[in-house]
Design a protein around this motif. Sequence first.
Motif, PDB file in Angstrom:
ATOM      1  N   VAL A  10       0.846  -1.192   0.000  1.00 17.68           N
ATOM      2  CA  VAL A  10       0.000   0.000   0.000  1.00 17.68           C
ATOM      3  C   VAL A  10       0.882   1.243   0.000  1.00 17.68           C
ATOM      4  N   LYS A  42       1.037  12.768  -4.316  1.00 17.19           N
ATOM      5  CA  LYS A  42       0.671  13.167  -2.951  1.00 17.19           C
ATOM      6  C   LYS A  42       1.905  13.492  -2.114  1.00 17.19           C
ATOM      7  N   ALA A 303       5.745   5.443   7.336  1.00 20.43           N
ATOM      8  CA  ALA A 303       4.664   4.790   8.077  1.00 20.43           C
ATOM      9  C   ALA A 303       5.204   4.177   9.365  1.00 20.43           C
TER      10      ALA A 303
HETATM   11  C1  LIG Z   1       9.120  19.226   3.784  1.00 26.10           C
HETATM   12  C2  LIG Z   1       9.836  17.907   3.745  1.00 26.10           C
HETATM   13  C3  LIG Z   1      11.179  17.869   3.414  1.00 26.10           C
HETATM   14  C4  LIG Z   1      11.844  16.648   3.327  1.00 26.10           C
HETATM   15  N1  LIG Z   1      13.115  16.633   2.860  1.00 26.10           N
HETATM   16  C5  LIG Z   1      13.713  15.463   2.600  1.00 26.10           C
HETATM   17  C6  LIG Z   1      14.947  15.437   1.902  1.00 26.10           C
HETATM   18  O1  LIG Z   1      15.470  16.474   1.466  1.00 26.10           O
HETATM   19  N2  LIG Z   1      15.540  14.236   1.693  1.00 26.10           N
HETATM   20  C7  LIG Z   1      14.952  13.068   2.092  1.00 26.10           C
HETATM   21  O2  LIG Z   1      15.525  11.992   1.844  1.00 26.10           O
HETATM   22  N3  LIG Z   1      13.771  13.065   2.735  1.00 26.10           N
HETATM   23  C8  LIG Z   1      13.124  14.233   2.986  1.00 26.10           C
HETATM   24  N4  LIG Z   1      11.897  14.239   3.576  1.00 26.10           N
HETATM   25  C9  LIG Z   1      11.313  12.974   4.055  1.00 26.10           C
HETATM   26  C10 LIG Z   1      10.784  12.114   2.926  1.00 26.10           C
HETATM   27  O3  LIG Z   1       9.895  12.853   2.133  1.00 26.10           O
HETATM   28  C11 LIG Z   1      10.045  10.895   3.483  1.00 26.10           C
HETATM   29  O4  LIG Z   1      10.788  10.291   4.501  1.00 26.10           O
HETATM   30  C12 LIG Z   1       9.773   9.871   2.378  1.00 26.10           C
HETATM   31  O5  LIG Z   1       8.937  10.395   1.406  1.00 26.10           O
HETATM   32  C13 LIG Z   1       9.152   8.598   2.950  1.00 26.10           C
HETATM   33  O6  LIG Z   1       8.831   7.711   1.907  1.00 26.10           O
HETATM   34  P1  LIG Z   1       7.657   6.673   2.082  1.00 26.10           P
HETATM   35  O7  LIG Z   1       7.645   5.848   0.834  1.00 26.10           O
HETATM   36  O8  LIG Z   1       7.774   5.985   3.370  1.00 26.10           O
HETATM   37  O9  LIG Z   1       6.338   7.540   2.204  1.00 26.10           O
HETATM   38  P2  LIG Z   1       5.684   8.556   1.162  1.00 26.10           P
HETATM   39  O10 LIG Z   1       6.683   9.120   0.254  1.00 26.10           O
HETATM   40  O11 LIG Z   1       4.854   9.471   1.966  1.00 26.10           O
HETATM   41  O12 LIG Z   1       4.722   7.607   0.299  1.00 26.10           O
HETATM   42  C14 LIG Z   1       3.535   7.082   0.826  1.00 26.10           C
HETATM   43  C15 LIG Z   1       2.631   6.757  -0.339  1.00 26.10           C
HETATM   44  O13 LIG Z   1       1.498   6.045   0.106  1.00 26.10           O
HETATM   45  C16 LIG Z   1       0.342   6.546  -0.514  1.00 26.10           C
HETATM   46  N5  LIG Z   1      -0.765   6.232   0.378  1.00 26.10           N
HETATM   47  C17 LIG Z   1      -0.923   6.655   1.677  1.00 26.10           C
HETATM   48  N6  LIG Z   1      -2.027   6.111   2.217  1.00 26.10           N
HETATM   49  C18 LIG Z   1      -2.577   5.336   1.268  1.00 26.10           C
HETATM   50  C19 LIG Z   1      -3.740   4.518   1.245  1.00 26.10           C
HETATM   51  N7  LIG Z   1      -4.518   4.404   2.319  1.00 26.10           N
HETATM   52  N8  LIG Z   1      -4.038   3.858   0.093  1.00 26.10           N
HETATM   53  C20 LIG Z   1      -3.241   3.977  -0.998  1.00 26.10           C
HETATM   54  N9  LIG Z   1      -2.116   4.741  -1.023  1.00 26.10           N
HETATM   55  C21 LIG Z   1      -1.795   5.395   0.096  1.00 26.10           C
HETATM   56  C22 LIG Z   1       0.634   8.017  -0.676  1.00 26.10           C
HETATM   57  O14 LIG Z   1      -0.158   8.598  -1.665  1.00 26.10           O
HETATM   58  C23 LIG Z   1       2.106   7.999  -1.029  1.00 26.10           C
HETATM   59  O15 LIG Z   1       2.332   7.869  -2.408  1.00 26.10           O
HETATM   60  C24 LIG Z   1      11.187  15.445   3.672  1.00 26.10           C
HETATM   61  C25 LIG Z   1       9.844  15.487   4.034  1.00 26.10           C
HETATM   62  C26 LIG Z   1       9.160  16.692   4.051  1.00 26.10           C
HETATM   63  C27 LIG Z   1       7.703  16.688   4.378  1.00 26.10           C
END
Ligand SMILES: Cc1cc2nc3c(=O)[nH]c(=O)nc-3n(C[C@H](O)[C@H](O)[C@H](O)COP(=O)(O)OP(=O)(O)OC[C@H]3O[C@@H](n4cnc5c(N)ncnc54)[C@H](O)[C@@H]3O)c2cc1C
Lengths: 433, 96
Positions: A10, A42, A303
């Motif tokens: 997910v 998103k 997450a």
């Molecule tokens: C302002 C800001 C600056 C940052 N700067 C940096 C940086 O410079 N360098 C760096 O490495 N990190 C940075 N980060 C942190 C980084 O963005 C996150 O740690 C990273 O995106 C985490 O990846 P992820 O795949 O766990 O989650 P996410 O990238 O948030 O992906 C989660 C995905 O799940 C989807 N989703 C959620 N719930 C559901 C659902 N119920 N059903 C279907 N789909 C769903 C969402 O749409 C999304 O696509 C920053 C964050 C922010 C907010």
Amino acid sequence: MTIGFDIVVVGAGPAGSLAALTAARAGVTVALIERGPYPGSKNVYGGVLYARILDSVIPDWPERAPIQRWVTRRSTMVLTEHGSVAMDVRGDAWSQEPHNGVTAFRSEFDSWLADEAVDAGATLIPSTTAIGLLYDGGTVVGVRTDRPEGDIGARVVIACDGVNSLLAREAGLYDGFDASNFTLGVKEVIGFDKAEIDKRFGVRGREGVDIETLGGTSGVSGGGFVYTNLESVAVGVVLSLAGLRAAALRPEEILRRFKTHPSIAPLVEGGELLEYSAHLIPEGGLDAMPELVTDGMMVTGDAAGMCLAAGVFLEGVNFAMATGIAAGETAAEAISAGDVSRTGLGGYRRRLDGSFVLPDHRRFQRIPRLLLSERVQERYSRFVVDTATELFTVRNTAPKVGLWRIMGAARRRYGVRWRDVIRDGFTLIRGFK
Amino acid sequence: MIVRHISFEDRMDTVVFDLSPTPHITVDGDACQGCTTKVCVSVCPAGLFVPMNDGGVLFNYEQCFECGACYLVCDGLGAITWHYPTGGFGVAFRRG
Ligand SMILES: Cc1cc2nc3c(=O)[nH]c(=O)nc-3n(C[C@H](O)[C@H](O)[C@H](O)COP(=O)(O)OP(=O)(O)OC[C@H]3O[C@@H](n4cnc5c(N)ncnc54)[C@H](O)[C@@H]3O)c2cc1C
Ligand code: SF4
Ligand code: SF4
């Protein structure tokens, strides 16, 4: 149950796409569900990601990933109202393989990474929100989506659903989920000519700059950033939610003030605002992490609170990618071994222990809270900036004053106590030694 | 568009939204009536909570970043019911 896969992932962020890619390559069937119309739609981050973790899974990523610039200059600044002290590192070698940080847009990077997962055999299902978990007894056996007849069965669910992590919370993996562990990031992408960016930041070609600041956020604990893309500059602030609620200041107002700071304004003024955005960051580190595994399910990336946000570091994408790979490998292995219970999925934590992920979090366990503390944000920063400013101010009628006296005066001015400095110094040293 | 004097409306106009017919976040007006802090008003980066003269807040889900800050800071127990929008709807960042 209408359809079924071995694994349902997910969220097609960096964690989800790599979980899907890794599992698909291991030969199991994988659905990758994304609520946005396209992966990345998103997602917001600052702008610099570290992709060396991809060397093992997509070795030619430097040629193929949608990269804006290679970071060759990194500056870490302490900001007070009127001054700053910076450590500026020029890593000219970073412009060549094996590279270091890169700037990229998440809409492009996340879409590219999800395509890689699809090429590996995963089925991407966009515009679909997972709205709950399916259970058989205490074991997670799939997800309910908001599509008509949208239940998707799976032997393992990998929750890569980002910072709000509705699935990990539904599964009861968090035992506290409150504002104190989160910061709010607000960001602008401002368009400029490439030549103007190169001139302002002192770079050429595909070289890029990464500037992180501690403070500069109108008294709200946090920091800011400025990153160069090819034809735009990303500028933003990261604000502790607790501080923001107490200050009763609007986030975009804090960002506006950050952009007028004398050390920041010349870099970002003018241009055309291309996009305003906001997103939460899980900054609690090790102490705020949930249980990572339950029967039939694993949690990765944001997450699981895996973002490493230790003031001068803001690394979430690399941690998300590494946890995604570890979860994908573990899930495929557990399925072929026929045990998807929490014990059967225990290899996930072992992999994170054996990589950089949990060791880095352990090392920096105490740093995030320290760097967001009032002492660091209000007192030490003024102490450091005043001391440095005084040291370099030439008052040629009076003789120079010794450093010790300068420091003593600044220390008294801001109520900095040596015993705090020593204790906090130890905390820092334990982290960075 | 010159950044220096940009209005909040122009700022929000840089963001692309595909409006869902149903709200993904609902705010319970009764809970807000008794809330003295109204922190949602200053915290929400999209400025979607507007204080009213009668002591309540007006909430509009239409230009929401889906960030989650509001429910984390909210002072009214259960005042905010927070979900993601139906798949495919809501904010669509072009850069991020
Ligand atoms: C302002 C800001 C600056 C940052 N700067 C940096 C940086 O410079 N360098 C760096 O490495 N990190 C940075 N980060 C942190 C980084 O963005 C996150 O740690 C990273 O995106 C985490 O990846 P992820 O795949 O766990 O989650 P996410 O990238 O948030 O992906 C989660 C995905 O799940 C989807 N989703 C959620 N719930 C559901 C659902 N119920 N059903 C279907 N789909 C769903 C969402 O749409 C999304 O696509 C920053 C964050 C922010 C907010
Ligand atoms: S989720 Fe974020 S943008 Fe949407 S209403 Fe809440 S605080 Fe505002
Ligand atoms: S903080 Fe919560 S209870 Fe108070 S006004 Fe805002 S939404 Fe209502």
